[in-house]
Enzyme design. Structure first.
Site, short mmCIF file in Angstrom:
data_model
loop_
_atom_site.label_atom_id
_atom_site.label_comp_id
_atom_site.label_asym_id
_atom_site.label_seq_id
_atom_site.Cartn_x
_atom_site.Cartn_y
_atom_site.Cartn_z
CB THR A 21 -10.15 -49.53 -75.97
OG1 THR A 21 -9.47 -50.72 -76.37
CG2 THR A 21 -10.91 -49.86 -74.69
CG ASP A 22 -9.32 -52.76 -80.24
OD1 ASP A 22 -8.89 -52.63 -79.07
OD2 ASP A 22 -8.57 -53.04 -81.20
CD GLU A 23 -7.32 -53.74 -74.86
OE1 GLU A 23 -7.41 -54.39 -73.82
OE2 GLU A 23 -6.27 -53.19 -75.26
CE1 TYR A 63 -7.97 -49.42 -70.50
CE2 TYR A 63 -7.72 -51.17 -72.13
CZ TYR A 63 -7.84 -49.82 -71.83
OH TYR A 63 -7.82 -48.89 -72.83
CE LYS A 100 -11.52 -46.64 -72.14
NZ LYS A 100 -11.29 -45.17 -71.91
P1 NAD Z 1 -2.09 -43.10 -71.00
O1 NAD Z 1 -2.04 -44.12 -69.91
O2 NAD Z 1 -0.85 -42.77 -71.76
O3 NAD Z 1 -2.65 -41.72 -70.43
C1 NAD Z 1 -3.73 -41.64 -69.53
C2 NAD Z 1 -3.75 -40.21 -68.98
O4 NAD Z 1 -4.87 -40.10 -68.09
C3 NAD Z 1 -2.50 -39.87 -68.15
O5 NAD Z 1 -2.05 -38.58 -68.50
C4 NAD Z 1 -2.99 -39.91 -66.72
O6 NAD Z 1 -2.28 -39.05 -65.85
C5 NAD Z 1 -4.44 -39.47 -66.90
N1 NAD Z 1 -5.32 -39.92 -65.81
C6 NAD Z 1 -5.42 -41.16 -65.28
N2 NAD Z 1 -6.33 -41.18 -64.30
C7 NAD Z 1 -6.84 -39.92 -64.21
C8 NAD Z 1 -7.82 -39.31 -63.39
N3 NAD Z 1 -8.45 -39.99 -62.45
N4 NAD Z 1 -8.10 -38.00 -63.59
C9 NAD Z 1 -7.44 -37.27 -64.54
N5 NAD Z 1 -6.48 -37.80 -65.33
C10 NAD Z 1 -6.19 -39.10 -65.17
O7 NAD Z 1 -3.26 -43.59 -71.96
P2 NAD Z 1 -3.41 -43.51 -73.54
O8 NAD Z 1 -2.77 -44.67 -74.15
O9 NAD Z 1 -3.06 -42.14 -74.00
O10 NAD Z 1 -4.98 -43.72 -73.67
C11 NAD Z 1 -5.87 -42.61 -73.63
C12 NAD Z 1 -7.30 -43.09 -73.78
O11 NAD Z 1 -7.44 -43.80 -75.01
C13 NAD Z 1 -7.73 -44.07 -72.69
O12 NAD Z 1 -9.05 -43.79 -72.33
C14 NAD Z 1 -7.62 -45.43 -73.35
O13 NAD Z 1 -8.53 -46.35 -72.79
C15 NAD Z 1 -7.96 -45.09 -74.78
N6 NAD Z 1 -7.36 -45.96 -75.80
C16 NAD Z 1 -6.02 -46.22 -75.79
C17 NAD Z 1 -5.46 -47.01 -76.81
C18 NAD Z 1 -3.98 -47.30 -76.87
O14 NAD Z 1 -3.54 -48.06 -77.72
N7 NAD Z 1 -3.15 -46.69 -76.03
C19 NAD Z 1 -6.29 -47.52 -77.81
C20 NAD Z 1 -7.65 -47.22 -77.79
C21 NAD Z 1 -8.17 -46.43 -76.78
P1 TYD Z 2 -0.37 -54.04 -74.89
O1 TYD Z 2 0.55 -53.02 -75.49
O2 TYD Z 2 -0.34 -54.24 -73.42
O3 TYD Z 2 -1.84 -53.67 -75.40
P2 TYD Z 2 -3.23 -54.51 -75.23
O4 TYD Z 2 -4.04 -53.54 -74.47
O5 TYD Z 2 -3.67 -54.76 -76.64
O6 TYD Z 2 -3.00 -55.75 -74.49
O7 TYD Z 2 -0.08 -55.42 -75.58
C1 TYD Z 2 -0.22 -55.59 -76.97
C2 TYD Z 2 0.03 -57.05 -77.30
O8 TYD Z 2 1.38 -57.39 -76.94
C3 TYD Z 2 -0.85 -57.99 -76.49
O9 TYD Z 2 -1.20 -59.10 -77.31
C4 TYD Z 2 0.05 -58.45 -75.36
C5 TYD Z 2 1.43 -58.45 -75.99
N1 TYD Z 2 2.53 -58.15 -75.04
C6 TYD Z 2 3.65 -58.99 -75.00
O10 TYD Z 2 3.74 -60.00 -75.72
N2 TYD Z 2 4.64 -58.67 -74.12
C7 TYD Z 2 4.59 -57.59 -73.30
O11 TYD Z 2 5.55 -57.37 -72.51
C8 TYD Z 2 3.45 -56.73 -73.37
C9 TYD Z 2 3.35 -55.52 -72.49
C10 TYD Z 2 2.44 -57.07 -74.26
#
Ligand code: NAD
Ligand code: TYD
Length: 338
Positions: free
Chosen positions: A126-128, A150, A154
């Site tokens: 992630t960019d985070e 978090y 990561k």
């Molecule tokens: P999500 O929370 O929707 O899904 C995570 C999945 O991982 C779930 O299905 C959960 O059951 C599974 N999981 C959790 N712990 C586990 C374990 N110990 N063993 C096996 N499975 C496990 O997450 P997401 O938003 O789909 O993100 C997926 C990946 O992408 C993550 O690694 C996250 O850091 C990365 N990512 C997410 C975003 C975003 O905007 N959502 C952006 C950049 C990167």
């Molecule tokens: P989020 O979806 O939790 O992703 P990130 O991992 O980037 O924090 O939040 C996206 C942005 O939205 C972040 O700046 C926090 C803000 N946010 C709110 O303002 N209210 C909310 O209830 C949540 C969950 C996030």
């Protein structure tokens, strides 16, 4: 690379990736390995469940014996790791499981890859991990200055991947994606949270002044970028994946309300998230050189996403009960700014 193990494939991005890969590569087999935490959901994979090229195994990435057994049984060539605890606010409440899955779990996958000589471990990051970027854009070589449990977890996973590449020659690649939006995102993340609240005329809890910026990208663009790096990326390298366009949360909230024909008065400013990163921004020139760029504009991505939640209440209404309600109360009760 024909047999893929997609860890965390029952979550938001992982399930979109599985569907995408089965569509694009007719000769690939995809095994999803997922613990099914609150965020994992087999409803996300309903439309592929009868595909003979797809299989599901319930398991934890921290369980080395089980991961090894699955890799052997399915003759796995490559692992794409989506498995993680992913929500910043939950990491502020209970950091332990983030460290366990996102750092230790990544180590387990790397050890298995080393033992069986897998062709690739792709780490979805992630960019985070760069921390907040008040000016300019992050390069893959920038220092990681993480500010939440978090993002720190990561970053730990990313660094472990690199260490396994250098020390043991495990062929790893890493992508660092910006915020994804689209179908099947658990409604704790801001976009599906705001959409589903707005549909029900429930306030949209906006942290602080709402001027924080995120680069919101459509999930299938991100999946395509992961595919490009998996097949054409160089082992040991990291690639940023984003749109290069940042949007303030308050602008995103207003657009959602416009798309749903709801009043701005639903926006409720609440106490800010501790350590809230003000802005993320990615420089994506490196992946650009491999021919990838994000296809959807923010407006297109948001419109598609809103439409999906409007059309798929069957999916999110049952999630917004039980555990979700408990979490919501714990996270939001008493935080509104009068
Ligand atoms: P999500 O929370 O929707 O899904 C995570 C999945 O991982 C779930 O299905 C959960 O059951 C599974 N999981 C959790 N712990 C586990 C374990 N110990 N063993 C096996 N499975 C496990 O997450 P997401 O938003 O789909 O993100 C997926 C990946 O992408 C993550 O690694 C996250 O850091 C990365 N990512 C997410 C975003 C975003 O905007 N959502 C952006 C950049 C990167
Ligand atoms: P989020 O979806 O939790 O992703 P990130 O991992 O980037 O924090 O939040 C996206 C942005 O939205 C972040 O700046 C926090 C803000 N946010 C709110 O303002 N209210 C909310 O209830 C949540 C969950 C996030």
């Amino acid at each position: 690379m024909k047999n893929l193990l997609v860890t965390g494939g029952a979550g938001f991005i992982g399930s979109n990736f599985v569907r995408y890969m089965l569509d694009i590569y007719p000769d690939y087999h995809v095994i999803v390995y997922d613990k099914l935490t609150y965020a994992g959901n087999l409803d996300n994979l309903l439309d592929v469940k009868d595909d003979p090229r797809y299989g599901f195994v319930h398991g934890d990435i921290c369980d080395a014996a089980k991961v090894e057994a699955v890799v052997q049984e399915h003759d796995i060539d490559a692992v794409v790791n989506f498995a993680a605890d992913t929500h910043v606010d939950r990491s502020l409440m209970e950091p332990g499981s983030f460290i366990q899955t996102d750092v230790y779990g990544t180590y387990v996958l790397l050890e298995v890859a080393r033992k069986f000589g897998l062709e690739r471990v792709h780490q979805v990051s992630t960019d985070e991990v760069y921390g907040q970027v008040l000016e300019g854009s992050s390069l893959e070589t920038d220092t990681l200055v993480t500010r939440s449990p978090y993002s720190a977890s990561k970053a730990g996973g990313d660094l472990m991947c690199y260490a396994y590449f250098v020390s043991f020659g495990v062929p790893v690649t890493i992508t660092r994606g910006s915020n994804n939006i689209g179908p099947f995102q658990y409604p704790e993340k801001v976009v599906p949270l705001f959409i589903t609240n707005a549909i029900d005329d429930i306030p949209l809890p906006l942290y602080g002044d709402g001027r924080q910026q995120r680069d919101y990208q459509y999930v299938l663009d991100h999946c395509q970028g992961i595919d490009v790096v998996l097949h054409r990326g160089t082992p040991g390298q990291t690639y940023n994946l984003g749109t290069g366009v940042e949007t303030e949360n308050i602008v995103m909230a207003r657009l959602i309300l416009d798309l749903l024909g709801k009043p701005y008065s639903l926006i409720q400013h609440i106490t800010d998230r501790p350590g809230h990163d003000r802005r993320y921004s990615l420089n994506c020139d490196k992946i650009g050189a491999l021919g990838w760029r994000s296809r959807h504009s923010f407006e297109e991505a948001l419109e598609k996403t809103v439409r999906w939640y409007v059309d798929n209440e069957w999916w999110w209404r049952k999630i917004k009960t039980g555990e979700y309600r408990e979490y919501y109360k714990r996270q939001y009760a008493g935080r509104e700014i009068k």
